[in-house]
Write an enzyme that holds these catalytic residues in place. Structure first.
Site: not given
Lengths: 1164, 360
Positions: A769-771, A959
């Site tokens: 999750e984009d960490a 993205r």
């Protein structure tokens, strides 16, 4: 001149023809026009629109206001001979009055001392004193001799500001950052911007369709005296005029008749004799006949009967007819001048509106687009201030008149009456100051009452402040769910940034200016009108209706009013443009020929957005190589380009008359203009993104919002400022992959981020999750380290009884060893009782040992000799998270202009990144730190390069931030090349962005893979990874959201007094709510005891005594040690039970409303 | 193993398995066979014993120093597993101790740089002191001459005519205090309690202790500003804070091996030489034909240019030798790089002993 013009044209022809001949010949390299940009920004600055607007107000508009009818003279109702006449007005230099001496003041002083950066407004006046006429005049702009009528807050870097024209060293002397754009005000120590307001054009006919789909027209008239909105609607195929002065819709023909058009033929002629128009107009004509209105008088009578009777206070009663005539002349379509009730011009105007409506009825495409930028005007600080100033000026004069009449009406006065003594400067000073500081713009005359016009300049980062100056807020309601005004308009091209808009409710309504946009200010109309007549515009009064709409002529509009007609519209427009390019008329005058509507629109009004473009003759750019060379060598400025007609400003309407080529190479013989640089389509915030044209568009929008939250440097004077909250990066860097906008704006000098070596790979599972996974050694070495500085102000109050707060030396106590020592919590104080700079401060420490007098009401004889017993301790304690050490950074002792003593303390914290802190690249890719890993566990490349952070590759596919990948490649190549690479928007053709192919070649030259993917060893196992890893530097921003400010937990803690439930929110150390939905889960699960425990026992359990007989709440008598029921007056049937305190409270509140809640208890 | 009797031919792995066992194949898309084969019976089916024997290990282990100077060393270790090489790397980065400033007592700091930032910068300065001469200092222990090195900085920036003196504080202005802290002038407490001067410490070089590099800028000052502080350096290791890491970095790479799968001649050979940015290939004139040869495989940085393009991956194969490591150590200066490596071996040795004692 004529000859030279002809020559030019010939030249153009030759070039074009030669072009055609030698198609195979090597194409002449396009002139690099980029240099125009820095020189444009040098002349204009980034926030020139604000400053220009304010300068115009201060220098011109304000003079017009005092000379306006109704403002210029103050007369007395009592003494007819008396008058006060304003001759001139002048805004001086910013200064402050201290002990009756005026001293110049700097903006930085105002920020620190909580003062307003303002200058006195002085007026030259002529008035009668007794029998003589007195003239009070200042000498050549000096204040002396003239009358001070108030103070005007001064916009920073405006012509009146002391910073104007200063160089870097001089700015540093006055404590100002040279990169600060100015364009805002300093009011009571806070910086305030007046946001640019977007509005629909004034004085223009706008054809719309209403909800039912029928055509309507609206004109918002605006003159100095009056603002009114006139609507025309179609009902049952008839046209009506709708205006709020009339109670009813008025048939349009009646209005025409009232204005003197008594014959139907004349009306039809005026509108247009074409049968298709006459046919639609017929029902309207018939309706008028049905109303039996044939003459002007009848029409006026009809109108008079419909007038909404308003003020009953008017002294002389007029007839209805007069009233109607007056309204028609001055209120309806107020901007069309009517002299001595000659309505002809207004009739024609009305006819033109009707004609336009009819056209729109026949052809739906003729309906105007409300969202078209050409139909919008931007209201800037100057315009808004002038509205406010005029209102306040009028109010001041009214007050003056009132007090003057009061004095003059007294029969015998002891001293001679001098009106100067009655002038109160407070009206203007406070009015302006209050409006700017609160943002409430209330102008009584126009019933304007806007909220939130000003905002505190966001100083989170340099870019945030800059972006704030270019922000445009729309008057549209944010809650409305219409898409039109929010959508990206094609006419925004180059004027408004297509990326920079917030997400959520204000999306598309709040916009930002592009890099090169300029907003015009008003320009003198009279000479232009005269010029138009000389250039062959046939005056309106000479024309019949027939001639008006003859197919050979075009109507000429000037700022929305009809000037007349012209037979050769294109020629006329061309001449006007030539004059403009020659500098004979203002550079911002726009000429727009509209063949569809057969009219020419000339505009010189303020608030139009426009931008500079290179002029091309038949596709050949006027800017040549040698021009650019001269510019580079400093022999030329942007203004020279303008003056010599190489470059000109086009507004949105005129753009529609031109064919603009993006690059010189794309130009065709029809091309009239060439863009200066394509990346100027973006604004300042979007200009920071490298390769934005390779990103998915919303990502750029996200970055525009996030760039404003990034920590870094704020200004060169950041440590001299006393901001309430300041986030600084310890080691900010300049991005390795730069853009041209970055350099123009100065972001390379005040960066907000660091170049992190990023490996795009999966690691440890703490990167979902984009960490991001961070390298501990990088953090040890200072990556992402930041400083948070918070301000706390301690005002030293003075009280009405002449007592005041005081600061005492730290208290002493005898220590265990003998001798004295400072008591706990005060050890950080200096001998003066104020915290010493550099001392560590912990929660609960007292940083200012303040005391306040107990009695602040009753008069005290000698306030200085008050005994210690008359004071109570009111110490200032530091409230921060426990366990966090902070340091006293700076202490400022100062007083404001009202001599109130203030102590300001800055308390600083240095933080290293921790798990949960938020980071983001420049591509709208935010993520929190998922885990921090030792360097030896980190993967490393063959060259020993170890990444600073690891990003999960899942961030890319959805993205589509290809720009980020190119940034990585370019950064990596730049490292080994020893130079900064560029990634300006759309920059590849012009060389302002490095192509991937060249970057790849550089990488290969230095022994890297062309793809940027390296052979990586695992730091844990030591063997190579089974994939090549995309690794290189990416500029990362640390965002202001940090866990330290957000983390919160509580076991026990404070409770609300009223309900005895735990408090809410982190700041009050509140509990974590078990909400309705959580409760539902527990109910569904059947965990009844859990619910009881969460909702009552752990919250607000309370024990009460209930009378089982009457069901009312009793009480426990502590003295008698028995339970009693006050209703039954006995203690026999009392039971004890537990319930939530809130429940008990409810019962009591119900009782207070005469509702008796009774508890029926069962045996348990 | 029974059939591996002496005299008889040693069974061999088929070439593709041998390649997998001993090489990392760096194909254009991804490297494969990166893991080393640990299991002794992995190739039992072929009768090959994959176990590691101490005699073989001793026989095959080879260390060759390629280059060495004060700061850097590059050497080859042949015959060890990646795990062992990595252990050395990890120990070098995180476990070999050095001295670094841990506590900074600031008496005066009127510069723009904040106290914490200044302290952080001081901490990162590499100190030229042999950490083996010092002990670790525990939290409760007092600072003494065996566990603490004291430095002081006392700089005032002044204007002398046009010139500004001391406008930047550099690391050579950090003075070593062998007698311990001089700090407490007005307090009764002493920050250090030195028994004797550190000057007499055996093994200390004559020039004393200083920062490794004299020209590191610590802070910048303007006239009138001053910094007066004392920094206390203690012994620590890189896993606590990177400032104690004795290396700028320690790394290794596996020995590159470039195989030409077929004869590359003529134009193709020239193209190949052109392709490689690091000059791995050369052209050999064999009579009239120009033939490409692999001249300097060590130069290969794995940019994979030579295997880019159609069919090139069939002509050239890039591999890495799994048990040959080119090790590079860049020292920060406290110890010479070769000493660092022996220290690392000692630590690994110690760790092994610890495990053995714990197991037994």
């Amino acid at each position: 001149m004529g000859v030279s013009k002809a020559d030019e044209v010939d030249d153009g022809d030759n070039i074009v023809s030669s072009h055609k001949e030698g198609l195979e010949a090597p194409v002449k390299t396009a002139v690099d026009k980029f240099q125009l940009l820095p020189s444009f920004l040098k002349v204009r600055g980034l926030v020139k629109q604000h400053i220009d607007s304010f300068n115009y107000f201060i220098n011109c508009e304000i003079k017009k206001i005092i000379h306006a009818q109704g403002n210029e003279k103050v007369t007395s109702d009592v003494d007819a001979n008396f008058y006060l006449k304003y001759l001139d007005i002048f805004v001086g230099e910013p200064c402050v009055e201290q002990d009756y001496i005026y001293e110049p003041i700097t903006p930085q002083q105002c920020r620190l001392r909580d003062m307003t950066y303002s200058a006195p407004i002085s007026v030259d006046v002529e008035y009668t004193r007794g029998k003589e006429v007195v003239v009070r005049k200042g000498k050549d702009g000096k204040q002396e001799g003239s009358i001070n009528i108030g103070r005007m807050p001064i916009m920073l870097r405006s012509s009146r500001c002391i910073l104007a024209g200063k160089n870097e060293a001089q700015l540093a002397k006055v404590g100002e950052c040279p990169l600060d754009p100015g364009g805002y005000f300093v009011v009571k120590g806070t910086e305030k911007v007046i946001l640019i307001q977007e509005q629909l054009s004034k004085n223009r006919i706008i054809i719309t369709t209403d909800s039912s789909g029928s055509v309507a027209a609206s004109v918002t008239s605006s003159t100095h005296e009056r603002k009114s909105k006139t609507n025309m609607v179609v009902k049952h195929e008839r046209i009506y005029l709708r205006h709020n002065t009339f109670g009813d819709d008025i048939p349009i023909v009646v209005v025409m008749r009232a204005m003197g058009m008594e014959s139907d033929q004349e009306i039809v002629q005026m509108v247009g004799r074409d049968p298709k128009y006459a046919g639609i107009l017929n029902p309207s004509l018939q309706e008028c006949a049905a109303l039996k209105i044939y003459t002007s008088h009848q029409a006026l009578e009809y109108l008079g009967s419909k007038v909404r009777s308003r003020n009953m206070f008017t002294k002389q009663k007029r007839t209805k007819v007069d009233e109607a005539r007056d309204i028609l002349a001055t209120v309806v379509l107020a901007h069309v001048p009517v002299h001595q009730f000659d309505f002809r011009a207004k009739c024609i105007y009305l006819a033109v509106i009707i004609r336009k409506m009819l056209e729109a009825m026949l052809n739906r495409e003729a309906v105007d687009d409300m969202d078209y930028v050409g139909n919008k005007r931007l209201e800037l600080a100057g315009q808004l201030l002038s509205l406010l100033f005029e209102d306040l000026f009028k109010r001041m004069n009214a007050e003056l008149k009132k007090s003057m009449d009061a004095t003059l009406s007294k029969a015998n006065r002891s001293t001679q009456f001098d009106i100067i003594k009655l002038i109160r400067p407070d009206t203007l000073t406070n009015g302006l100051e209050h409006a700017i500081s609160s943002g409430n713009w209330a102008v009584k005359r126009f019933k304007m009452d806007r909220k939130g016009v000003t905002q505190v300049v966001s100083r989170l980062s340099f870019i945030a402040a800059l972006g704030h100056m270019t922000r445009i807020s729309s008057q549209f309601e944010k809650t409305r769910k219409v898409s039109g005004p929010r959508a990206l308009q094609p006419s925004q091209w180059g004027m408004l940034c297509p990326c920079d808009t917030p997400e959520g409710e204000a999306c598309g309504l709040v916009k930002n200016l592009s890099l090169m946009t300029h907003v015009t200010t008003d320009e003198e109309e009279a000479p232009l009108i005269e010029l138009c007549t000389t250039l062959g515009v046939e005056d309106l009064s000479l024309l019949s209706g027939e001639e008006l709409h003859s197919p050979k002529t075009y109507l000429v509009f000037f700022n929305g009013t009809i000037l007349g007609v012209h037979r050769r519209p294109n020629r006329f427009a061309e001449v006007l443009r030539k004059l403009r390019r020659a500098g004979k008329i203002g550079e911002f005058v726009s000429v727009h020929v509209n063949p569809k509507h057969r009219n020419i629109q000339i505009a010189s009004d303020g608030g139009r957005v426009c931008r500079p473009l290179v002029i091309a003759d038949k596709g050949v750019s006027r800017v040549k190589e040698h021009h650019m060379k001269e510019l580079k060598d400093g022999f030329r400025t942007f203004d020279d380009f303008l003056r010599e007609g190489l470059v000109e400003y086009l507004d949105v309407n005129e753009e529609n008359n031109s064919l603009i080529a993006l690059y010189e190479g794309d130009a065709t013989p029809d091309t009239t203009h060439i863009e200066i640089e394509p990346f100027t389509i973006l604004g300042v915030c979007a200009g920071l993104i490298p390769y934005p044209h390779h990103n998915q568009s919303p990502r750029n929008t996200y970055q525009c919002a996030m760039g404003k939250q990034a920590m870094g440097n704020i200004a060169y004077n950041q440590l001299q400022r006393m901001d309430t909250l300041l986030y600084l990066l310890v080691y900010p860097q300049r991005p390795l992959l730069s853009t041209k906008s970055i350099e123009l704006v100065g972001y390379d000098k005040l960066g907000a981020g660091q170049n992190a070596t990023v490996a795009v790979m999966s690691y440890s599972g703490y990167d979902i999750e984009d960490a991001i996974v961070m390298n501990k050694s990088s953090l040890d070495r200072g990556f992402g380290r930041c400083i948070v500085i918070k301000k706390s102000v301690v005002p030293m109050k003075k009280y009405a009884n002449r007592t005041a707060d005081r600061i005492m030396a730290p208290e002493l106590q005898s220590s265990a060893k003998g001798g004295v020592q400072v008591v706990a919590r005060q050890q950080l104080q200096d001998h003066d009782g104020i915290a010493a700079v550099g001392e560590m401060i912990r929660p609960g420490d007292i940083y200012v040992n303040k005391q306040s007098p107990i009695d602040t009401r009753n008069n005290v004889n000698n306030p200085m000799a008050l005994p210690d017993s008359a004071y109570k301790r009111t110490p200032q304690t530091y409230k921060g998270a426990a366990g966090e050490t902070a340091v006293v950074d700076k202490v400022l002792l100062t007083s404001n202009d009202e001599n109130h003593f203030v102590v300001k303390c800055l308390i600083r914290q240095t933080r290293r990144p921790e798990v949960g802190d938020k980071f983001s690249s420049r591509h709208g890719q935010k993520g929190v730190c998922g885990t921090i890993v030792q360097q030896e566990d980190f993967p490393f490349s063959e060259r020993g390069i170890c990444p600073d952070l690891i990003m999960n590759p899942h961030g890319f596919p959805s993205r589509m931030t290809v720009g980020k990948m190119i940034e990585l490649l370019g950064g990596k190549a730049g490292l080994h090349n020893g130079k900064f690479h560029y990634g300006s928007a759309f920059g590849e053709p012009s060389g302002h962005a490095d192509k991937v192919s060249t970057i790849s070649a550089t990488l290969v030259k230095h022994g890297f893979s062309y793809s940027g993917k390296d052979f990586i060893y695992s730091g844990i196992t030591g063997s190579p990874l089974q994939a090549y890893i995309f690794m290189g530097p990416i500029y990362y921003q640390k965002l202001k959201h940090m866990v330290l400010d957000k983390m919160h937990a509580r076991a026990r803690g404070p409770r609300v007094v009223l309900t005895r439930q735990p408090t809410e929110g982190r700041s009050r150390e509140g509990g974590l709510r078990l909400g309705e939905m959580e409760r539902d889960c527990l109910i569904a699960y059947g965990a009844s005891m859990m619910i009881l425990e969460r909702l009552m026992i752990s919250s607000d359990q309370f024990q009460i005594q209930v009378c089982t007989k009457c069901g009312m709440i009793g009480y426990y008598h502590h003295k008698l040690k028995i339970c009693l029921c006050s209703t039954c007056k006995s203690g026999d049937n009392i039971a004890t039970m537990k319930l939530p305190y809130a429940c008990k409270l409810l019962f009591q509140e119900l009782q207070s409303m005469n509702i008796v809640p009774r508890l029926t208890l069962a045996e348990a | 193993m029974a059939d591996a009797s002496s005299g008889e031919h040693e069974p061999e792995l088929p070439p593709h398995l041998e390649l997998q066992r001993t090489r990392v194949v760096c194909a254009p898309d991804a490297p494969s066979y990166t893991e080393s084969v640990q299991y002794s019976g992995a190739y039992m089916a072929y009768g090959v014993d994959n176990s590691l024997r101490i005699e073989d290990f001793c026989k095959n282990l080879r260390v060759e120093i390629i280059s060495m100077n004060e700061e850097d060393i590059e050497f080859d270790i042949v015959g060890i597993d990646a795990a062992i090489a990595n252990a050395f790397r990890r120990i070098l980065i995180a476990e070999v101790p050095t001295m670094a400033i841990e506590k900074v007592y600031i008496a005066n700091n009127t510069s723009v740089i904040q106290d914490e930032v200044l302290a952080h910068r001081l901490g990162l300065l590499p100190i030229k002191a042999d950490p083996r001469l010092f002990d670790y200092k525990s939290e409760e222990e007092n600072a003494n001459e065996k566990n603490t090195i004291v430095f002081k900085i006392d700089v005032v920036c002044t204007r002398k005519g046009e010139r500004v003196l001391n406008s930047s504080v550099t690391s050579d202005q950090m003075k070593w205090l062998p007698e311990g802290s001089e700090m407490p002038f007005n307090t009764m407490t002493k920050f250090t309690s030195f028994g004797s001067s550190q000057k007499n410490l055996p093994g200390l070089p004559a020039e004393g202790i200083s920062c490794q590099y004299p020209d590191i800028i610590v802070a910048k000052l303007r006239p009138g500003q001053a910094i007066e502080l004392e920094g206390h350096a203690i012994k620590g290791s890189g896993n606590i804070h990177a400032k104690w890491s004795p290396v700028a970095t320690a790394r290794y790479r596996m020995l590159p091996e470039v195989n030409l799968m077929e004869d590359i001649q003529g134009k193709l050979a020239e193209e190949l030489v052109q392709k490689c940015p690091t000059g791995v290939f050369d052209i050999e004139d064999v009579g009239t034909v120009k033939k490409a040869i692999v001249a300097r495989p060590r130069n290969c940085t794995l940019c994979r240019e030579c295997v880019r393009g159609t069919d090139w991956d069939k002509r050239v194969q890039l591999t890495r030798v799994k048990d040959h490591f080119i090790f590079t150590i860049e020292s920060t200066g406290a110890l010479r790089p070769e000493v660092l490596f022996t220290e690392a071996i000692k630590i690994l040795n110690e760790k092994c002993h610890r495990i053995i004692t714990e197991l037994s």
